[in-house]
Design an enzyme around this catalytic site. Structure first.
Site, short mmCIF file in Angstrom:
data_model
loop_
_atom_site.label_atom_id
_atom_site.label_comp_id
_atom_site.label_asym_id
_atom_site.label_seq_id
_atom_site.Cartn_x
_atom_site.Cartn_y
_atom_site.Cartn_z
N ILE A 85 -33.60 9.87 62.24
CA ILE A 85 -34.32 8.68 61.81
C ILE A 85 -35.44 8.37 62.79
CG2 ILE A 85 -34.07 6.22 61.26
CD1 ILE A 85 -30.94 6.91 61.10
N CYS A 86 -36.63 8.14 62.27
CA CYS A 86 -37.76 7.76 63.11
C CYS A 86 -37.85 6.23 63.08
CB CYS A 86 -39.05 8.39 62.58
SG CYS A 86 -40.47 8.01 63.61
#
Length: 153
Positions: A85-86
């Site tokens: 996840i960014c």
């Protein structure tokens, strides 16, 4: 020791007062290996989906953020095919915004918000990001399809 007592407190809060649409629990009595589920929000392409996440709590928690990744495939500009996840609160400064005052509940709520409101300007998946920006209908169609295929119970 600080980590164990803090995690115990956080988990008990997550059990008694979980954020809406979020559940979190210990994986097989491992204090540093957690699992979570996030329900796809209403009026998003992830609606009715149940997304499983893995949370690995590092030795230095809360001075280092937990490693969180999606176990359920999700079609999203800020989440890659490995489930990474960014999101700034998942990284340490200077690039990230993690602070020891944050907790797992806050992180899961932030991820839920990211699902509802992708950030196409900081993508992990460039192709999905440009689809989101320039062909939103196709993005919504693909995201709904992935949700039905991978996240429905």
């Amino acid at each position: 020791m600080q980590r164990a007592s803090r995690l115990k407190r956080e988990l008990s809060l997550l059990t008694t007062e979980p954020p809406p649409g979020i559940t979190c629990w210990q994986n097989e009595n491992q204090v540093d290996d957690l699992r979570a589920q996030i329900l796809g929000g209403a009026d998003t392409p992830y609606e009715k989906g149940i997304f499983n996440l893995e949370i690995v709590v590092p030795e230095r928690y809360p001075f280092e953020p937990p490693k969180i990744r999606f176990l359920t495939p999700i079609y999203h500009p800020n989440i890659d095919s490995a489930g990474r996840i960014c999101l700034d609160v998942l990284k340490l400064p200077p690039k990230g915004a993690w602070r020891p005052s944050l907790n797992i509940s806050t992180l899961l709520t932030s991820i839920q918000l990211l699902m509802a409101e992708p950030n196409p300007d900081d993508p992990l998946m460039a192709d999905i990001s440009s689809e989101y920006k320039y062909n939103k209908q196709l993005f919504l169609l693909n995201a709904r399809e992935w949700t039905e295929r991978h996240a429905s119970q």
